[in-house]
Enzyme design. Structure first.
Site, mmCIF file in Angstrom:
data_model
loop_
_atom_site.group_PDB
_atom_site.id
_atom_site.type_symbol
_atom_site.label_atom_id
_atom_site.label_comp_id
_atom_site.label_asym_id
_atom_site.label_seq_id
_atom_site.Cartn_x
_atom_site.Cartn_y
_atom_site.Cartn_z
ATOM 1 N N TYR A 33 65.904 18.665 146.807
ATOM 2 C CA TYR A 33 66.830 19.402 147.671
ATOM 3 C C TYR A 33 67.760 20.259 146.830
ATOM 4 O O TYR A 33 67.838 20.100 145.612
ATOM 5 C CB TYR A 33 67.608 18.452 148.586
ATOM 6 N N ARG A 52 67.409 25.925 139.652
ATOM 7 C CA ARG A 52 67.315 24.461 139.547
ATOM 8 C C ARG A 52 66.301 23.914 140.554
ATOM 9 O O ARG A 52 65.568 22.960 140.267
ATOM 10 C CB ARG A 52 68.685 23.809 139.751
ATOM 11 N N ARG A 100 49.703 8.059 154.984
ATOM 12 C CA ARG A 100 50.502 7.374 153.967
ATOM 13 C C ARG A 100 49.629 6.824 152.840
ATOM 14 O O ARG A 100 48.757 5.989 153.071
ATOM 15 C CB ARG A 100 51.322 6.248 154.602
ATOM 16 N N HIS A 102 50.254 6.428 148.330
ATOM 17 C CA HIS A 102 51.141 6.773 147.208
ATOM 18 C C HIS A 102 50.638 8.001 146.443
ATOM 19 O O HIS A 102 51.408 8.831 146.001
ATOM 20 C CB HIS A 102 51.264 5.596 146.240
ATOM 21 N N LYS A 149 66.728 16.923 141.108
ATOM 22 C CA LYS A 149 67.538 16.753 142.330
ATOM 23 C C LYS A 149 66.637 16.277 143.467
ATOM 24 O O LYS A 149 66.221 17.062 144.323
ATOM 25 C CB LYS A 149 68.254 18.076 142.659
ATOM 26 N N GLU A 182 78.159 10.041 135.867
ATOM 27 C CA GLU A 182 78.677 11.067 136.784
ATOM 28 C C GLU A 182 79.074 10.387 138.080
ATOM 29 O O GLU A 182 78.964 9.167 138.213
ATOM 30 C CB GLU A 182 77.613 12.140 137.040
ATOM 31 N N LEU A 207 72.693 14.858 136.713
ATOM 32 C CA LEU A 207 72.265 16.129 137.285
ATOM 33 C C LEU A 207 73.053 17.235 136.581
ATOM 34 O O LEU A 207 74.285 17.150 136.466
ATOM 35 C CB LEU A 207 72.559 16.157 138.794
HETATM 36 N N1 PLP Z 1 75.759 15.042 140.280
HETATM 37 C C1 PLP Z 1 75.220 14.578 141.429
HETATM 38 C C2 PLP Z 1 74.645 13.186 141.446
HETATM 39 C C3 PLP Z 1 75.219 15.372 142.588
HETATM 40 O O1 PLP Z 1 74.680 14.907 143.716
HETATM 41 C C4 PLP Z 1 75.815 16.659 142.522
HETATM 42 C C5 PLP Z 1 75.827 17.524 143.707
HETATM 43 O O2 PLP Z 1 75.315 17.217 144.742
HETATM 44 C C6 PLP Z 1 76.346 17.103 141.315
HETATM 45 C C7 PLP Z 1 76.294 16.272 140.210
HETATM 46 C C8 PLP Z 1 76.965 18.455 141.189
HETATM 47 O O3 PLP Z 1 75.992 19.462 141.181
HETATM 48 P P1 PLP Z 1 76.294 20.931 141.693
HETATM 49 O O4 PLP Z 1 77.505 21.392 140.952
HETATM 50 O O5 PLP Z 1 75.102 21.710 141.353
HETATM 51 O O6 PLP Z 1 76.541 20.805 143.164
#
Ligand code: PLP
Length: 307
Positions: A33, A52, A100, A102, A149, A182, A207
């Site tokens: 996403y 990204r 379904r 895997h 992501k 994070e 991320l």
């Molecule tokens: N880290 C995580 C786990 C996130 O879910 C997000 C945003 O959804 C971020 C960092 C920040 O990313 P961005 O600045 O691209 O929104």
């Protein structure tokens, strides 16, 4: 006005928007996403998020269902038909619908794509930033490729819920070495007592936030010393300032960690200055080259640009 979503080539009422029960995003979290912030009706940091998205798809070997130009036109249209001035656009691409199993379905199965839009209250977000937020800490329970992501967000949801239960807005997650990775939905930062801006390096453990990169650039332009390295909860508690960044919250100061104050317990001046710079420059960063063209031209060209 009813909200409009985009689902697999159709613009539909949000309330009726649906995917099949055997969508692999639903059954296996086999989907990626992206989220764009919208400021003054413009998708912020447009190209960074698009790039990204392409990377996430490539890492999971999911076919890109549309060219960038076609996607740009759809995203612009979703912002327009939902009349979003301030808010967010959510896009999800799964490996598609299949019996379904895997193992990946054959290449003939098209990926599913869903786009939704949501308005947010700019004033409420601004006053939240001016007040600052509390965060809690918890062990990081996620998989080893947090740089992709994916919609596999159960540990993030549990972390955020734990924060909510304790009256906090975010949860900073801690790795096995005792270092903060994070937040559940945002990158984590501190400004040390010596005035150095620190955030974890963007490897597989976090991320690589698009907002993170912009804040880095803005901080360097303002002459702040920067370091990409892990920091611990103790170091964060000794820091002068702390904050989180994400596409939807921009930059929000952190004033308490596990109920203990950060700095003087109020949003830091550098944090608020960086937030202000981020919002002030959002318009310049929002327009991707493809978006400077009229929508009809992008839509027409996109027929020839499928990749
Ligand atoms: N880290 C995580 C786990 C996130 O879910 C997000 C945003 O959804 C971020 C960092 C920040 O990313 P961005 O600045 O691209 O929104």
């Amino acid at each position: 006005m009813s909200r409009i979503a985009y689902v697999n080539g159709q613009y539909v009422r949000h309330a009726q928007a649906a995917v099949h029960v055997e969508d692999r995003g639903y059954q296996f979290a086999d989907a990626v996403y992206e989220v764009w912030g919208v400021i003054d009706g413009e998708l912020t940091d447009f190209e960074g998020h698009l790039k990204r998205l392409a990377r996430s798809l490539k890492e999971l070997q999911i076919r890109k269902p549309l060219s960038d130009a076609a996607l740009t036109a759809i995203l612009q249209r979703i912002v327009a038909v939902n009349r979003i001035r301030y808010g967010l656009i959510y896009l999800q691409i799964s490996r598609g619908v299949a019996r379904r199993d895997h193992v990946f379905p054959p290449d003939s199965v098209p990926p599913s794509i869903v786009i939704t839009a949501r308005s947010a209250n700019a004033n409420a977000a601004e006053s939240r930033a001016q007040r600052g937020i509390a965060v809690i800490t918890r062990p990081d329970q996620r998989w080893a490729r947090r740089d992709i992501k994916t919609v596999s967000l159960l540990p993030n949801a549990l972390a955020k819920q734990a924060a909510r239960a304790e009256g906090a807005a975010e949860c900073w997650m801690i790795d096995r070495d005792g270092m903060i990775t994070e937040g559940a939905a945002a990158n984590a930062w501190i400004i040390t007592a010596d005035g150095v801006l620190v955030t974890r390096a963007a490897d597989h453990d976090i991320l690589n936030g698009i907002t993170r990169r912009i804040i880095f650039e803005l901080a360097e332009k303002q002459g702040l010393a920067t370091e990409e390295r892990p920091f611990s909860r103790d170091e964060a508690l000794r820091a002068r300032e702390a904050f989180i960044t994400s596409a939807t919250s921009f930059l929000t100061p952190v004033v308490r960690i596990d109920s203990q104050p950060v700095g003087n317990g109020h949003p830091g001046s550098f944090s608020l200055m960086l937030r202000e710079r981020y919002v002030a420059t959002a318009k310049d960063r929002s327009k991707a080259p493809a978006m400077r063209q009229p929508v009809w031209l992008v839509a027409r060209r996109s027929k020839h640009l499928q990749n």
